[in-house]
Design a protein around this motif. Structure first.
Motif, PDB file in Angstrom:
ATOM      1  N   ARG A 148       0.944  -0.961  -0.237  1.00  0.00           N
ATOM      2  CA  ARG A 148       0.594   0.070   0.337  1.00  0.00           C
ATOM      3  C   ARG A 148       0.960   1.358   0.115  1.00  0.00           C
ATOM      4  O   ARG A 148       0.226   2.517  -1.341  1.00  0.00           O
ATOM      5  CB  ARG A 148      -1.323  -0.323   1.126  1.00  0.00           C
ATOM      6  CG  ARG A 148      -1.834   1.001   1.391  1.00  0.00           C
ATOM      7  CD  ARG A 148      -2.789   1.577  -0.048  1.00  0.00           C
ATOM      8  NE  ARG A 148      -3.954   1.973   0.214  1.00  0.00           N
ATOM      9  CZ  ARG A 148      -3.229   3.427  -0.834  1.00  0.00           C
ATOM     10  NH1 ARG A 148      -2.817   3.734  -1.596  1.00  0.00           N
ATOM     11  NH2 ARG A 148      -4.499   4.147  -0.309  1.00  0.00           N
ATOM     12  N   VAL A 149       1.818   1.430   0.727  1.00  0.00           N
ATOM     13  CA  VAL A 149       3.189   2.633   0.784  1.00  0.00           C
ATOM     14  C   VAL A 149       3.207   2.771  -0.407  1.00  0.00           C
ATOM     15  O   VAL A 149       4.173   4.041  -1.083  1.00  0.00           O
ATOM     16  CB  VAL A 149       3.930   2.163   1.938  1.00  0.00           C
ATOM     17  CG1 VAL A 149       4.486   3.127   1.741  1.00  0.00           C
ATOM     18  CG2 VAL A 149       3.157   2.076   3.593  1.00  0.00           C
ATOM     19  N   LYS A 150       3.690   1.464  -1.653  1.00  0.00           N
ATOM     20  CA  LYS A 150       3.991   1.209  -2.141  1.00  0.00           C
ATOM     21  C   LYS A 150       3.886   1.768  -3.184  1.00  0.00           C
ATOM     22  O   LYS A 150       3.891   2.692  -4.023  1.00  0.00           O
ATOM     23  CB  LYS A 150       5.081   0.661  -2.777  1.00  0.00           C
ATOM     24  CG  LYS A 150       5.845   0.121  -4.358  1.00  0.00           C
ATOM     25  CD  LYS A 150       6.909   1.300  -4.401  1.00  0.00           C
ATOM     26  CE  LYS A 150       7.764   0.848  -5.214  1.00  0.00           C
ATOM     27  NZ  LYS A 150       8.514   1.887  -5.792  1.00  0.00           N
ATOM     28  N   SER A 151       1.780   1.758  -3.411  1.00  0.00           N
ATOM     29  CA  SER A 151       1.364   2.246  -4.277  1.00  0.00           C
ATOM     30  C   SER A 151       0.798   3.917  -4.082  1.00  0.00           C
ATOM     31  O   SER A 151       0.203   4.170  -5.453  1.00  0.00           O
ATOM     32  CB  SER A 151       0.214   1.674  -4.096  1.00  0.00           C
ATOM     33  OG  SER A 151      -0.890   2.062  -2.846  1.00  0.00           O
ATOM     34  N   ILE A 152       0.992   4.183  -3.025  1.00  0.00           N
ATOM     35  CA  ILE A 152       0.967   5.751  -3.252  1.00  0.00           C
ATOM     36  C   ILE A 152       1.946   6.971  -3.257  1.00  0.00           C
ATOM     37  O   ILE A 152       1.416   7.630  -4.368  1.00  0.00           O
ATOM     38  CB  ILE A 152       1.038   5.646  -0.862  1.00  0.00           C
ATOM     39  CG1 ILE A 152      -0.308   5.537  -0.497  1.00  0.00           C
ATOM     40  CG2 ILE A 152       1.170   7.537  -1.142  1.00  0.00           C
ATOM     41  CD1 ILE A 152      -0.041   5.598   1.010  1.00  0.00           C
TER      42      ILE A 152
END
Length: 286
Positions: A148-152
């Motif tokens: 999720r952090v990577k997607s941000i």
């Protein structure tokens, strides 16, 4: 002026807030604050605020209250509605007029919210650290959080590219996102949320690991194609968005042929977070 809405939690109650980049300050939904302080539901808080607002203006001629203005915020039914908001100074004055044992704790919470945001502006890494802490609190797995952090990060790179090429925030961003999402998943964002049984919850916060991975691939591909092609404006970006989504679609088709099943899942966060955290899921900003 860039405003970004986010949902804050005070003692498990939602408070809709908007950060104004230009003015560098928070705006709070007054009705949400009234609901917190009076421990009431939305409709009761709405009536309370209407009476209080009239009294403050009539009896005190309060300019702070008179100068409160409205912003479009997402309501419980998912629709954007005009809502009375107040900045920190205005809200302190309103809180003083509401007899509540929660007044002082709430004012301390407000100050903390403001301080955290200002610190994050100076050090963006703090924003990521806060997001990670929030996701852990909501019961997500470490593997999911990393995705999720990577997607941000990927999403920001894409929107930066859209901004560079003349795409306008708001409708055009949403339209390009729909093109990318529909190309790889078969759903527009709205259809995807309906498929998962979501209402006001954030779609990405309710994706499985595989769904997030494909969405990352689609958006990262669209960003890279945009850098190479250098399209100008929304219309030219629609082709790039579709092509970016098609990269993830090809990966999805290949994986599904090996698995023998669809990886587009009706599962939402409450189905795969820790049991004791399920009731809190769905409140992290995208």
């Amino acid at each position: 002026m860039t405003k970004k809405e986010t949902l804050q939690l005070f003692e498990r109650k939602n408070v809709r807030t908007v950060w104004d980049d230009e003015e560098e300050k928070w705006y709070f939904s007054i009705v949400d604050v009234v609901a917190v302080l009076t421990d009431s539901d939305y409709q009761t808080a709405r009536k309370y605020w209407k009476v209080l607002k009239g009294r403050l203006i009539k009896e005190e001629g309060s300019e702070l209250v008179t100068n409160c203005y409205q912003l479009k915020l997402k309501a419980e039914d998912g629709k954007m509605r005009m809502t009375d908001v107040a900045d920190t100074e205005q809200l302190f004055r309103i809180i003083q007029s509401i007899p509540s044992k929660k007044a002082e704790p709430f004012k301390e919470w407000m100050a903390k919210v403001a301080a955290i945001r200002l610190d994050q502006m100076q050090d963006p890494e703090l924003s990521i650290n806060q997001a990670i802490a929030d996701y852990r609190r909501l019961g997500y797995s470490e593997e999911w959080i990393n995705q999720r952090v990577k997607s941000i990060e990927v999403r920001k790179e894409l929107t930066d590219e859209w901004r560079r090429t003349g795409v306008k925030e708001g409708f055009e961003y949403a339209s390009l996102t729909d093109i990318i999402t529909k190309e790889w998943s078969g759903f527009t964002t709205k259809q995807y949320k309906q498929f998962k049984g979501l209402k006001k919850e954030n779609l990405r916060d309710n994706m499985t690991n595989l769904e997030i991975a494909l969405n990352i691939l689609a958006e990262a591909s669209a960003a890279e194609l945009s850098k190479q092609r250098d399209p100008r404006g929304f219309q030219q970006q629609t082709k790039t968005a579709k092509d970016g989504g098609s990269v993830a679609k090809a990966a999805r088709n290949q994986l599904e042929s090996k698995l023998g099943r669809s990886i587009i899942s009706p599962s939402k966060a409450s189905d795969f977070t820790l049991p004791e955290k399920k009731e809190e899921v769905g409140y992290i900003e995208e």
